[in-house]
Design an enzyme around this catalytic site. Structure first.
Site, mmCIF file in Angstrom:
data_model
loop_
_atom_site.group_PDB
_atom_site.id
_atom_site.type_symbol
_atom_site.label_atom_id
_atom_site.label_comp_id
_atom_site.label_asym_id
_atom_site.label_seq_id
_atom_site.Cartn_x
_atom_site.Cartn_y
_atom_site.Cartn_z
ATOM 1 N N ASN A 145 -54.525 -58.735 15.579
ATOM 2 C CA ASN A 145 -53.467 -58.459 16.548
ATOM 3 C C ASN A 145 -54.131 -58.315 17.913
ATOM 4 O O ASN A 145 -54.760 -57.295 18.193
ATOM 5 C CB ASN A 145 -52.748 -57.163 16.139
ATOM 6 C CG ASN A 145 -51.749 -56.685 17.179
ATOM 7 O OD1 ASN A 145 -51.419 -57.414 18.115
ATOM 8 N ND2 ASN A 145 -51.277 -55.461 17.012
ATOM 9 N N LYS A 150 -52.732 -58.006 20.712
ATOM 10 C CA LYS A 150 -51.958 -57.163 21.652
ATOM 11 C C LYS A 150 -51.882 -57.858 23.019
ATOM 12 O O LYS A 150 -51.801 -59.073 23.072
ATOM 13 C CB LYS A 150 -52.563 -55.754 21.728
ATOM 14 C CG LYS A 150 -52.777 -55.156 20.332
ATOM 15 C CD LYS A 150 -53.096 -53.703 20.338
ATOM 16 C CE LYS A 150 -53.280 -53.214 18.899
ATOM 17 N NZ LYS A 150 -53.437 -51.778 18.798
ATOM 18 N N SER A 172 -58.191 -48.935 13.429
ATOM 19 C CA SER A 172 -59.639 -48.774 13.556
ATOM 20 C C SER A 172 -60.430 -49.412 12.413
ATOM 21 O O SER A 172 -61.462 -48.879 11.992
ATOM 22 C CB SER A 172 -60.008 -47.294 13.724
ATOM 23 O OG SER A 172 -59.458 -46.788 14.935
ATOM 24 N N HIS A 229 -44.372 -52.749 15.211
ATOM 25 C CA HIS A 229 -45.663 -52.110 15.505
ATOM 26 C C HIS A 229 -45.394 -50.788 16.233
ATOM 27 O O HIS A 229 -44.456 -50.683 17.032
ATOM 28 C CB HIS A 229 -46.513 -53.038 16.377
ATOM 29 C CG HIS A 229 -47.917 -52.549 16.524
ATOM 30 N ND1 HIS A 229 -48.253 -51.542 17.398
ATOM 31 C CD2 HIS A 229 -49.060 -52.903 15.903
ATOM 32 C CE1 HIS A 229 -49.548 -51.297 17.296
ATOM 33 N NE2 HIS A 229 -50.064 -52.119 16.401
ATOM 34 N N GLU A 276 -46.705 -49.485 18.677
ATOM 35 C CA GLU A 276 -46.673 -49.596 20.145
ATOM 36 C C GLU A 276 -45.319 -50.116 20.626
ATOM 37 O O GLU A 276 -44.841 -49.730 21.689
ATOM 38 C CB GLU A 276 -47.839 -50.484 20.627
ATOM 39 C CG GLU A 276 -49.162 -49.732 20.481
ATOM 40 C CD GLU A 276 -50.392 -50.600 20.297
ATOM 41 O OE1 GLU A 276 -50.328 -51.821 20.552
ATOM 42 O OE2 GLU A 276 -51.430 -50.057 19.872
ATOM 43 N N GLY A 310 -56.744 -47.677 17.510
ATOM 44 C CA GLY A 310 -57.544 -47.688 18.736
ATOM 45 C C GLY A 310 -58.336 -46.419 18.974
ATOM 46 O O GLY A 310 -58.858 -46.211 20.069
ATOM 47 N N GLU A 332 -50.087 -48.508 9.211
ATOM 48 C CA GLU A 332 -50.905 -48.209 10.387
ATOM 49 C C GLU A 332 -50.621 -46.794 10.868
ATOM 50 O O GLU A 332 -49.655 -46.570 11.626
ATOM 51 C CB GLU A 332 -50.588 -49.196 11.514
ATOM 52 C CG GLU A 332 -50.904 -50.635 11.160
ATOM 53 C CD GLU A 332 -51.233 -51.445 12.403
ATOM 54 O OE1 GLU A 332 -52.296 -52.081 12.404
ATOM 55 O OE2 GLU A 332 -50.458 -51.412 13.372
HETATM 56 P P1 PGA Z 1 -56.993 -51.151 16.185
HETATM 57 O O1 PGA Z 1 -55.437 -51.587 16.213
HETATM 58 O O2 PGA Z 1 -57.658 -52.014 15.126
HETATM 59 O O3 PGA Z 1 -57.487 -51.460 17.570
HETATM 60 O O4 PGA Z 1 -57.037 -49.721 15.835
HETATM 61 C C1 PGA Z 1 -54.751 -51.903 15.035
HETATM 62 C C2 PGA Z 1 -53.326 -52.290 15.346
HETATM 63 O O5 PGA Z 1 -52.698 -51.640 16.194
HETATM 64 O O6 PGA Z 1 -52.792 -53.249 14.763
#
Ligand code: PGA
Length: 244
Positions: A8, A10, A205, A91, A93, A167, A161
C-alpha cells in the site's frame, strides 16, 4: 491457497518511483506468492504497462457510485480500466481522515464487486480499544458492517490492521495476531459457510525483520505493507519471506 503480499503506497509515489517496481520484478521474476501493489491512482496505468501482468495492481479507495458528479473521486470501473484487479477499502486512514463508516465501506465494496474488483477490506482496533479489552468486539462489528452479502474467496480479502501498529514500528504479539485472525476466519465461516479460501492479511509495521514470524501465525495468509513496500529491497524481502 496462494499467499498474498500487498503493498500500500498510500500518498507516495511519482513516476520516478516506477523504478522500484522494475527492480522488484527483476529481483523476483517468479515469486512464490501473489504480489500486489496499490499505488496512488495516478500511477496505476503506467505501472500496469510496466508490470505487463507480472504483478497485480490495486487502488486504495473507490467511490460507492459507478460514475457521476463527484469531483475528485475515482470509481471502481476507473481503477479497473487503469489496470487494477483489487482495491483497498476501509483503511483506517480513510476511516479517520474521511469519516468513512462501516456502511460507507460496505457500499464501496459493492461498487468494487460490480466493477469486477477484489475488495481488500481493512479492520482493526485503536490502542484505546485494545487497552479496554474491546479488540474482538470492534473487529466483529467492523466485519459485520463493512462486508455486504455476496462475499466469496475470489472477491474478498480481509486485512487486520491494528491502528496503533500502522507506521509506528510496533506490532501486536504473535498470540494477539493469532487471536484476531482465528476470529476473523470464524466470523467469515459463520457468514459464508466455507471461508477457508478467503485470504487474511496482517498489516501494521510489517518489515523484512518480522515478516517470517508473522507469516508463521495461524490464519495469516499474507501481509498488507505500507512503508516497507516503497522500496524494492524491503518489499522483495517480505515477498521472499511470504513465499517461505
Ligand atoms: P505500515 O502501514 O506498514 O507503514 O505500518 C500498513 C498499512 O497501513 O497498510
Amino acid at each position: 491457497m496462494r499467499r498474498l503480499a500487498a503493498g500500500n503506497w498510500k500518498m507516495n509515489g511519482l513516476r520516478a518511483d516506477l523504478a522500484e517496481v522494475e527492480a522488484l520484478i527483476a529481483a523476483h521474476p517468479a515469486p512464490g506468492c501473489e504480489v500486489l501493489i496499490c499505488p496512488p491512482a495516478t500511477l496505476l496505468a503506467p505501472m500496469a504497462a510496466l508490470a505487463a501482468g507480472r504483478l497485480a495492481l490495486g487502488g486504495q479507495d473507490c467511490h460507492a457510485r459507478a460514475a457521476g458528479a463527484h469531483t475528485g473521486d475515482v470509481s471502481a470501473a476507473m481503477l479497473a480500466d487503469a489496470g487494477a484487479t483489487h482495491v483497498i477499502l476501509g483503511h483506517s486512514e480513510r476511516r479517520a481522515d474521511h469519516g468513512e463508516t462501516d456502511a460507507a465501506v460496505a457500499a464501496k465494496v459493492q461498487a468494487a464487486w460490480a466493477a469486477g474488483l477484489t475488495a481488500i477490506v481493512c479492520v482493526g482496533e485503536t490502542e484505546g480499544q485494545r487497552d479496554a479489552g474491546a479488540t474482538l468486539a470492534v473487529i466483529e462489528a467492523q466485519m459485520a458492517g463493512s462486508i455486504p452479502a455476496g462475499a466469496t474467496a475470489a472477491n474478498l480479502v480481509v486485512a487486520y490492521e491494528p491502528v496503533w501498529a500502522i507506521g509506528t514500528g510496533r506490532t501486536p504479539t504473535l498470540a494477539e495476531i493469532a487471536e484476531v485472525h482465528d476470529r476473523l476466519r470464524a466470523l467469515l465461516a459463520a457468514r459464508m459457510g466455507d471461508a477457508a479460501g478467503v485470504r487474511l492479511l496482517y498489516g501494521g509495521s510489517v518489515k523484512p525483520g518480522n515478516a517470517a514470524e508473522i507469516f508463521a501465525v495461524s490464519n495469516v495468509d499474507g501481509a498488507l505493507v505500507g512503508g516497507a513496500s516503497l522500496k524494492a529491497a524491503d518489499f522483495g524481502a517480505i515477498v521472499a519471506a511470504l513465499a517461505g
